[in-house]
Design a protein around this motif. Structure first.
Motif, PDB file in Angstrom:
ATOM      1  N   ASP A  30      12.501  -6.924  -7.518  1.00  0.00           N
ATOM      2  CA  ASP A  30      11.213  -7.597  -7.637  1.00  0.00           C
ATOM      3  C   ASP A  30      11.213  -9.026  -7.087  1.00  0.00           C
ATOM      4  O   ASP A  30      10.145  -9.592  -6.885  1.00  0.00           O
ATOM      5  N   VAL A  31      12.389  -9.600  -6.823  1.00  0.00           N
ATOM      6  CA  VAL A  31      12.417 -10.934  -6.223  1.00  0.00           C
ATOM      7  C   VAL A  31      12.906 -10.877  -4.780  1.00  0.00           C
ATOM      8  O   VAL A  31      13.282 -11.891  -4.185  1.00  0.00           O
ATOM      9  N   TYR A  32      12.902  -9.672  -4.218  1.00  0.00           N
ATOM     10  CA  TYR A  32      13.388  -9.479  -2.865  1.00  0.00           C
ATOM     11  C   TYR A  32      12.285  -8.953  -1.951  1.00  0.00           C
ATOM     12  O   TYR A  32      11.531  -8.059  -2.340  1.00  0.00           O
ATOM     13  N   ALA A  33      12.225  -9.492  -0.762  1.00  0.00           N
ATOM     14  CA  ALA A  33      11.450  -8.853   0.290  1.00  0.00           C
ATOM     15  C   ALA A  33      12.289  -7.695   0.833  1.00  0.00           C
ATOM     16  O   ALA A  33      13.527  -7.802   0.919  1.00  0.00           O
ATOM     17  N   SER A  52       6.513  -7.895   1.033  1.00  0.00           N
ATOM     18  CA  SER A  52       6.914  -9.089   0.297  1.00  0.00           C
ATOM     19  C   SER A  52       7.257  -8.739  -1.143  1.00  0.00           C
ATOM     20  O   SER A  52       7.014  -7.625  -1.614  1.00  0.00           O
ATOM     21  N   ARG A  53       7.798  -9.719  -1.860  1.00  0.00           N
ATOM     22  CA  ARG A  53       8.424  -9.436  -3.143  1.00  0.00           C
ATOM     23  C   ARG A  53       7.478  -9.037  -4.239  1.00  0.00           C
ATOM     24  O   ARG A  53       7.773  -8.130  -5.005  1.00  0.00           O
ATOM     25  N   SER A  54       6.348  -9.646  -4.384  1.00  0.00           N
ATOM     26  CA  SER A  54       5.531  -9.340  -5.551  1.00  0.00           C
ATOM     27  C   SER A  54       4.059  -9.125  -5.237  1.00  0.00           C
ATOM     28  O   SER A  54       3.406  -8.340  -5.919  1.00  0.00           O
ATOM     29  N   ASN A  74       8.284  -1.728  -8.442  1.00  0.00           N
ATOM     30  CA  ASN A  74       9.290  -2.596  -9.064  1.00  0.00           C
ATOM     31  C   ASN A  74       9.810  -2.028 -10.375  1.00  0.00           C
ATOM     32  O   ASN A  74      10.954  -2.281 -10.762  1.00  0.00           O
ATOM     33  N   ALA A  98      17.306  -5.891   2.172  1.00  0.00           N
ATOM     34  CA  ALA A  98      16.704  -6.765   1.171  1.00  0.00           C
ATOM     35  C   ALA A  98      17.164  -8.207   1.359  1.00  0.00           C
ATOM     36  O   ALA A  98      18.291  -8.461   1.804  1.00  0.00           O
ATOM     37  N   ALA A 100      16.481 -12.064  -0.861  1.00  0.00           N
ATOM     38  CA  ALA A 100      15.766 -12.841  -1.882  1.00  0.00           C
ATOM     39  C   ALA A 100      14.789 -13.764  -1.168  1.00  0.00           C
ATOM     40  O   ALA A 100      15.147 -14.424  -0.186  1.00  0.00           O
ATOM     41  N   THR A 103       7.374 -15.641  -2.781  1.00  0.00           N
ATOM     42  CA  THR A 103       6.196 -14.783  -2.776  1.00  0.00           C
ATOM     43  C   THR A 103       5.456 -14.913  -1.456  1.00  0.00           C
ATOM     44  O   THR A 103       5.328 -16.001  -0.908  1.00  0.00           O
TER      45      THR A 103
END
Length: 126
Positions: A30-33, A52-54, A74, A98, A100, A103
């Motif tokens: 969830d914190v990774y593109a 993108s991550r979120s 996620n 992946a 980190a 957003t």
């Protein structure tokens, strides 16, 4: 141990569909593109799609726009690539990767990514 594992590859006829899945272990996505890349024999690895991550911002290579869809779950710690209307030129080994990130960021450049899966073969042939 940080690991990405692709699944869902295989042989499909032109015009068919496949769904690739990228599952993470050892870390949460969830914190990774996340990016999907592919490499055909004799060719360089190229970016196919990324997310993108979120906030779910997505990008696609021109060659797959309108045919491929990237999505992430996620809760399941997975990112999928739905591939429709497949063509013989889509034949390649597909990799997920992946990095980190902040957003709203994602990239189709392989050089931006830190973690890579082992790849899944996709063959489109009659």
């Amino acid at each position: 141990q940080v690991q990405l594992v692709e699944s869902g590859g295989g042989l499909v006829q032109p015009g068919g569909s496949l769904r690739l899945s990228c599952a993470a272990s050892g870390f949460t996505l969830d914190v990774y593109a996340i990016g999907w890349f592919r490499q055909a024999p004799g060719k360089e690895r190229e970016g196919v799609s990324c997310i993108s991550r979120s906030d779910g911002i997505t990008f696609y290579a021109d060659s797959v726009k309108g045919r491929f869809t990237i999505s992430r779950d996620n809760a399941k710690n997975t990112v999928d690539l739905q591939m429709n209307s497949l063509k013989p030129e889509d034949t390649a080994v597909y990799y997920c990767a992946a990095v980190a990130s902040v957003t709203g960021w994602a990239s189709l450049s392989q050089y931006e990514y830190d973690y890579w899966g082992q790849g899944a073969q996709v063959t489109v042939s009659s």
